[in-house]
Design a protein around this motif. Structure first.
Motif, PDB file in Angstrom:
ATOM      1  N   GLU A 157       0.816  -1.210   0.000  1.00  0.00           N
ATOM      2  CA  GLU A 157       0.000   0.000   0.000  1.00  0.00           C
ATOM      3  C   GLU A 157       0.856   1.269   0.000  1.00  0.00           C
ATOM      4  OE1 GLU A 157      -3.288   0.009  -0.407  1.00  0.00           O
ATOM      5  OE2 GLU A 157      -3.006  -2.144  -0.654  1.00  0.00           O
ATOM      6  N   SER A 158       2.167   1.125  -0.004  1.00  0.00           N
ATOM      7  CA  SER A 158       3.043   2.294   0.003  1.00  0.00           C
ATOM      8  C   SER A 158       2.781   3.162  -1.221  1.00  0.00           C
ATOM      9  CB  SER A 158       4.505   1.833   0.007  1.00  0.00           C
ATOM     10  OG  SER A 158       5.379   2.935  -0.008  1.00  0.00           O
ATOM     11  N   ARG A 159       2.668   4.470  -0.989  1.00  0.00           N
ATOM     12  CA  ARG A 159       2.433   5.406  -2.082  1.00  0.00           C
ATOM     13  C   ARG A 159       3.535   6.456  -2.074  1.00  0.00           C
ATOM     14  NH1 ARG A 159      -2.541   3.418  -0.884  1.00  0.00           N
ATOM     15  NH2 ARG A 159      -4.007   3.213  -2.616  1.00  0.00           N
ATOM     16  N   HIS A 160       4.247   6.553  -3.172  1.00  0.00           N
ATOM     17  CA  HIS A 160       5.314   7.545  -3.265  1.00  0.00           C
ATOM     18  C   HIS A 160       5.648   7.823  -4.719  1.00  0.00           C
ATOM     19  CE1 HIS A 160       8.130   4.256  -4.195  1.00  0.00           C
ATOM     20  NE2 HIS A 160       7.594   3.604  -3.181  1.00  0.00           N
ATOM     21  N   SER A 161       6.300   8.935  -4.944  1.00  0.00           N
ATOM     22  CA  SER A 161       6.699   9.321  -6.288  1.00  0.00           C
ATOM     23  C   SER A 161       7.884   8.473  -6.751  1.00  0.00           C
ATOM     24  CB  SER A 161       7.070  10.805  -6.311  1.00  0.00           C
ATOM     25  OG  SER A 161       7.391  11.209  -7.632  1.00  0.00           O
ATOM     26  N   GLY A 162       8.218   8.632  -8.024  1.00  0.00           N
ATOM     27  CA  GLY A 162       9.359   7.922  -8.594  1.00  0.00           C
ATOM     28  C   GLY A 162       9.628   8.451  -9.990  1.00  0.00           C
ATOM     29  N   VAL A 163      10.679   7.965 -10.596  1.00  0.00           N
ATOM     30  CA  VAL A 163      11.046   8.433 -11.929  1.00  0.00           C
ATOM     31  C   VAL A 163      10.083   7.886 -12.983  1.00  0.00           C
ATOM     32  CG1 VAL A 163      13.492   8.864 -11.534  1.00  0.00           C
ATOM     33  CG2 VAL A 163      12.731   6.535 -12.057  1.00  0.00           C
ATOM     34  N   SER A 164       9.795   8.709 -13.968  1.00  0.00           N
ATOM     35  CA  SER A 164       9.047   8.250 -15.131  1.00  0.00           C
ATOM     36  C   SER A 164      10.007   7.503 -16.050  1.00  0.00           C
ATOM     37  CB  SER A 164       8.442   9.434 -15.878  1.00  0.00           C
ATOM     38  OG  SER A 164       9.468  10.253 -16.437  1.00  0.00           O
ATOM     39  N   TYR A 165       9.458   6.831 -17.049  1.00  0.00           N
ATOM     40  CA  TYR A 165      10.328   6.140 -18.014  1.00  0.00           C
ATOM     41  C   TYR A 165      11.233   7.142 -18.713  1.00  0.00           C
ATOM     42  CZ  TYR A 165      11.962   3.419 -21.972  1.00  0.00           C
ATOM     43  OH  TYR A 165      12.774   2.798 -22.895  1.00  0.00           O
ATOM     44  N   GLU A 166      10.688   8.292 -19.100  1.00  0.00           N
ATOM     45  CA  GLU A 166      11.461   9.289 -19.830  1.00  0.00           C
ATOM     46  C   GLU A 166      12.605   9.847 -18.978  1.00  0.00           C
ATOM     47  OE1 GLU A 166       7.678   8.584 -21.645  1.00  0.00           O
ATOM     48  OE2 GLU A 166       8.148   9.252 -19.583  1.00  0.00           O
ATOM     49  N   SER A 167      12.332  10.122 -17.699  1.00  0.00           N
ATOM     50  CA  SER A 167      13.394  10.685 -16.861  1.00  0.00           C
ATOM     51  C   SER A 167      14.448   9.645 -16.505  1.00  0.00           C
ATOM     52  CB  SER A 167      12.801  11.306 -15.590  1.00  0.00           C
ATOM     53  OG  SER A 167      12.082  10.352 -14.829  1.00  0.00           O
ATOM     54  N   ALA A 168      14.025   8.402 -16.276  1.00  0.00           N
ATOM     55  CA  ALA A 168      15.003   7.344 -15.998  1.00  0.00           C
ATOM     56  C   ALA A 168      15.897   7.112 -17.210  1.00  0.00           C
ATOM     57  CB  ALA A 168      14.281   6.054 -15.617  1.00  0.00           C
ATOM     58  N   LYS A 169      15.304   7.090 -18.396  1.00  0.00           N
ATOM     59  CA  LYS A 169      16.086   6.917 -19.624  1.00  0.00           C
ATOM     60  C   LYS A 169      17.035   8.093 -19.827  1.00  0.00           C
ATOM     61  CE  LYS A 169      15.631   6.058 -24.596  1.00  0.00           C
ATOM     62  NZ  LYS A 169      14.695   5.863 -25.735  1.00  0.00           N
ATOM     63  N   TRP A 170      16.562   9.296 -19.544  1.00  0.00           N
ATOM     64  CA  TRP A 170      17.400  10.491 -19.663  1.00  0.00           C
ATOM     65  C   TRP A 170      18.613  10.394 -18.733  1.00  0.00           C
ATOM     66  CZ3 TRP A 170      18.795  14.608 -16.445  1.00  0.00           C
ATOM     67  CH2 TRP A 170      19.306  15.736 -17.077  1.00  0.00           C
ATOM     68  N   LEU A 171      18.393   9.949 -17.513  1.00  0.00           N
ATOM     69  CA  LEU A 171      19.497   9.784 -16.558  1.00  0.00           C
ATOM     70  C   LEU A 171      20.505   8.760 -17.078  1.00  0.00           C
ATOM     71  CD1 LEU A 171      17.534   9.750 -13.182  1.00  0.00           C
ATOM     72  CD2 LEU A 171      19.182  11.489 -13.914  1.00  0.00           C
ATOM     73  N   ALA A 172      20.005   7.634 -17.579  1.00  0.00           N
ATOM     74  CA  ALA A 172      20.902   6.596 -18.102  1.00  0.00           C
ATOM     75  C   ALA A 172      21.703   7.115 -19.284  1.00  0.00           C
ATOM     76  CB  ALA A 172      20.100   5.366 -18.494  1.00  0.00           C
ATOM     77  N   GLU A 173      21.078   7.921 -20.118  1.00  0.00           N
ATOM     78  CA  GLU A 173      21.772   8.455 -21.292  1.00  0.00           C
ATOM     79  C   GLU A 173      22.807   9.514 -20.909  1.00  0.00           C
ATOM     80  OE1 GLU A 173      18.551   9.720 -23.775  1.00  0.00           O
ATOM     81  OE2 GLU A 173      18.323   7.731 -24.714  1.00  0.00           O
ATOM     82  N   GLN A 174      22.640  10.119 -19.721  1.00  0.00           N
ATOM     83  CA  GLN A 174      23.652  11.055 -19.229  1.00  0.00           C
ATOM     84  C   GLN A 174      24.865  10.325 -18.639  1.00  0.00           C
ATOM     85  OE1 GLN A 174      22.899  14.373 -19.902  1.00  0.00           O
ATOM     86  NE2 GLN A 174      21.144  13.307 -20.785  1.00  0.00           N
ATOM     87  N   GLY A 175      24.722   9.007 -18.470  1.00  0.00           N
ATOM     88  CA  GLY A 175      25.832   8.217 -17.943  1.00  0.00           C
ATOM     89  C   GLY A 175      25.682   7.778 -16.507  1.00  0.00           C
ATOM     90  N   VAL A 176      24.503   8.019 -15.904  1.00  0.00           N
ATOM     91  CA  VAL A 176      24.263   7.580 -14.530  1.00  0.00           C
ATOM     92  C   VAL A 176      24.306   6.043 -14.472  1.00  0.00           C
ATOM     93  CG1 VAL A 176      22.460   7.385 -12.759  1.00  0.00           C
ATOM     94  CG2 VAL A 176      22.956   9.609 -13.817  1.00  0.00           C
ATOM     95  N   VAL A 177      24.970   5.501 -13.440  1.00  0.00           N
ATOM     96  CA  VAL A 177      25.130   4.048 -13.331  1.00  0.00           C
ATOM     97  C   VAL A 177      24.309   3.443 -12.193  1.00  0.00           C
ATOM     98  CG1 VAL A 177      27.444   4.128 -14.324  1.00  0.00           C
ATOM     99  CG2 VAL A 177      27.172   4.221 -11.835  1.00  0.00           C
ATOM    100  N   ASN A 178      23.707   4.295 -11.362  1.00  0.00           N
ATOM    101  CA  ASN A 178      22.991   3.809 -10.190  1.00  0.00           C
ATOM    102  C   ASN A 178      21.984   4.891  -9.813  1.00  0.00           C
ATOM    103  OD1 ASN A 178      22.165   2.946  -7.616  1.00  0.00           O
ATOM    104  ND2 ASN A 178      24.212   2.271  -7.015  1.00  0.00           N
ATOM    105  N   ILE A 179      20.688   4.548  -9.831  1.00  0.00           N
ATOM    106  CA  ILE A 179      19.638   5.482  -9.449  1.00  0.00           C
ATOM    107  C   ILE A 179      19.122   5.061  -8.080  1.00  0.00           C
ATOM    108  CG2 ILE A 179      17.397   6.466 -10.052  1.00  0.00           C
ATOM    109  CD1 ILE A 179      17.949   5.640 -12.966  1.00  0.00           C
ATOM    110  N   GLY A 180      19.202   5.949  -7.097  1.00  0.00           N
ATOM    111  CA  GLY A 180      18.831   5.582  -5.737  1.00  0.00           C
ATOM    112  C   GLY A 180      17.820   6.528  -5.125  1.00  0.00           C
TER     113      GLY A 180
END
Length: 248
Positions: A157-180
């Motif tokens: 039942e936990s409710r919280h925000s998180g990255v969208s597909y577009e923002s997660a992909k953008w982070l990966a394309e910037q070279g991020v190796v670990n999203i926490g």
């Protein structure tokens, strides 16, 4: 000047204890007595000291942990096969406490937070998101009078925000190796059944880290991060001891 004189260490790791909140699909934590000091002295015949020990039954994804790609992508590597460079190195943390469920953390939000903190993402960075979820909902921070449901932190039942597909992909394309993050998942929960953050981690062969704490102490800064996984054979993930090293 030695290492400890140069850096301040900030613990980013949540406590492990029986009854701790655990995401609903995972094993609850149990801690059992293996032997007491007195029992061991009796067994060994030692007149001077005994050795006490406990057994822990725990999920690979219960406490502060990192995921192996294999957890959600069967063709991906297990935790023991993943490059350790995914779990330590340069890091930044940004403040997203103003973004709440059911809103995603979008590219524009990341760009605004970067500008506000005067930071930039560099290739190889660990990217941490301070959402405030831990402080708002973790049962160890609230009395019974607060009426905080432990399921609101780590259950289904936990409710919280998180990255969208577009923002997660953008982070990966910037070279991020670990999203926490300091929430039970980097995905918007419970609505995002595409599990967008994890989906991107699988596509780019990177990791994600969940159930962090003390991110308020590093939000808006660049630092050295370390959160090495246990070498669990064929592991789907691993508990970690996550720390930030800040130059004094």
């Amino acid at each position: 000047m030695n290492w400890n004189q140069k850096y301040e260490l900030i613990d980013l790791t949540q406590e492990i204890y029986q009854g701790m909140p655990v995401f609903g699909m995972h094993q609850k934590t149990f801690i059992m007595v293996n032997q007491t000091h007195e029992q061991n002295m009796k067994n060994t015949g030692s007149p001077t000291l005994g050795f006490s020990a406990r057994n822990i039954l725990i999920s690979e994804h219960g406490p502060t942990h990192s995921d192996a790609v294999w957890e959600f992508l069967p063709s991906g590597p297990t935790i023991d096969k993943m490059d350790l460079k995914l779990f330590y190195g340069d890091a930044i943390c940004l403040d997203f406490t103003h973004i709440r469920y059911p809103d995603y953390i979008e590219i524009k939000d990341i760009e605004e937070a970067l500008e506000k903190a005067n930071l930039e993402i560099k290739k190889g960075d660990v990217f941490l998101m301070y959402t405030g979820h831990y402080e708002r909902t973790h049962p160890t921070l609230h009395s019974d009078d607060d009426m905080v449901d432990p399921l609101n932190y780590g259950g289904l039942e936990s409710r919280h925000s998180g990255v969208s597909y577009e923002s997660a992909k953008w982070l990966a394309e910037q070279g991020v190796v670990n999203i926490g993050c300091d929430a039970p998942a980097i995905d918007l929960t419970p609505d995002d059944l595409d599990y967008s953050g994890h989906l991107v981690c699988g596509e780019y062969g990177i990791t994600n880290t969940e159930n962090l704490m003390n991110l308020d102490k590093v939000a808006g800064t660049r630092f050295i991060y370390m959160g090495l996984p246990l070498r669990i054979r064929a592991g789907s993930g691993s508990p970690i001891r996550a720390v930030a090293l800040i130059e004094k």
